[in-house]
Design an enzyme around this catalytic site. Structure first.
Site, mmCIF file in Angstrom:
data_model
loop_
_atom_site.group_PDB
_atom_site.id
_atom_site.type_symbol
_atom_site.label_atom_id
_atom_site.label_comp_id
_atom_site.label_asym_id
_atom_site.label_seq_id
_atom_site.Cartn_x
_atom_site.Cartn_y
_atom_site.Cartn_z
ATOM 1 N N CYS A 118 0.836 -1.112 0.059
ATOM 2 C CA CYS A 118 0.541 -0.473 0.200
ATOM 3 C C CYS A 118 1.104 1.731 -0.085
ATOM 4 C CB CYS A 118 -1.156 -0.051 1.318
ATOM 5 S SG CYS A 118 -2.667 1.045 1.267
ATOM 6 N N HIS A 221 -3.514 -5.268 0.338
ATOM 7 C CA HIS A 221 -3.340 -5.128 1.976
ATOM 8 C C HIS A 221 -2.739 -7.272 1.527
ATOM 9 C CE1 HIS A 221 -2.803 -1.471 4.243
ATOM 10 N NE2 HIS A 221 -3.482 -1.324 3.031
ATOM 11 N N GLU A 223 -1.025 -8.929 4.325
ATOM 12 C CA GLU A 223 -1.598 -9.074 5.354
ATOM 13 C C GLU A 223 -2.764 -9.040 6.262
ATOM 14 O OE1 GLU A 223 -1.229 -6.128 4.291
ATOM 15 O OE2 GLU A 223 -1.744 -4.698 5.548
#
Ligand code: MN
Length: 245
Positions: A118, A221, A223
């Site tokens: 990001c 994202h 994660e």
């Protein structure tokens, strides 16, 4: 052999929800980043935002890790790519941006691979000479919802992956679904980088510079998606960690 050590850039916030500590700066990092790294078989270490006047400390931090993960965060100040603030620019803290650029500079100097998520992808782009949309919906209207209203780990739009890219080699597909938590995006890619993932409205969702030390950025994202159970997104980071072994 020891597991590789991956330094993750930390973040700063100003406390506004705690009567005793309102107005104080606080270091933080979402746990999902640490889980992403540790589940990939690497040791996660947080690199705290360090004042640009103490570059030698940042240099030492980067020298002691095997790779860097640039985490997400606030907007990047457009002054770093020569623009004044437009009306829909969001919150930014230049001390964080400067820290990111120092980390990238020392990663380049010491030949450490970098994975940017990001804001991390955007920071790579700005550092190496690219520009950003300060705000997608006002500067490139008519596209997708990139600031998703859905829960953070859920898929929101597709990304088309370029063949012969690191991203394609990881996912093995030309179309994947990703989440989307950004209102800024790469506008002019930095020299030497390839845009290797794009949303259907043309917004850059991934970029890579793979000749030499790998520099990889994704606008989504992984994660959060991995934290929500996506094995493909966990594998993506595992494939990055595998480059270090
Ligand atoms: Mn997006």
């Amino acid at each position: 052999m020891d597991n590789p050590i991956i330094g993750i850039t930390g973040n700063l916030c100003v406390v506004d929800n705690d009567a005793h500590f309102n107005g104080m700066k606080r270091s933080f990092l979402n746990q999902d980043y640490l889980d992403l790294v540790s589940k990939s078989g690497a040791v996660p270490v947080i690199l705290p935002v360090t004042d640009p006047s103490r570059k030698a400390l940042t240099e030492q931090m980067v020298r002691h890790v095997d790779a860097v993960l640039l985490s997400g965060g606030y907007d990047i100040s457009p002054s770093f790519y020569g623009e004044e603030a437009l009306p829909h620019l969001g919150y930014s803290m230049k001390i964080i941006d400067s820290f990111y650029f120092d980390v990238i500079r020392f990663a380049e100097q010491y030949q450490k691979p970098v994975f940017g998520i990001c804001k991390g992808m955007q920071a790579l782009n700005v550092f190496y000479g690219g520009t950003l949309y300060q705000d997608i919906s006002s500067q490139k209207p008519g596209g997708l919802q990139h600031c998703q209203a859905a829960s953070y780990q859920e898929e929101s739009h597709k990304a088309a992956l370029e063949p012969d890219s690191f991203l394609f080699s990881s996912f093995g597909e030309t179309q994947i679904w990703v989440n989307s938590h950004h209102h800024q995006a790469v506008r002019i890619p930095a020299p030497g980088f390839r845009i290797t993932a794009r949303a259907s409205d043309g917004i850059a969702e991934g970029m890579e510079r793979m000749d030499g030390v790998p520099l990889i950025g994704v606008q989504w994202h992984p994660e959060m998606m991995a934290g929500g159970g996506s094995q493909e997104q966990q594998k993506l980071f595992g494939d990055f960690t595998a480059l270090l072994k």
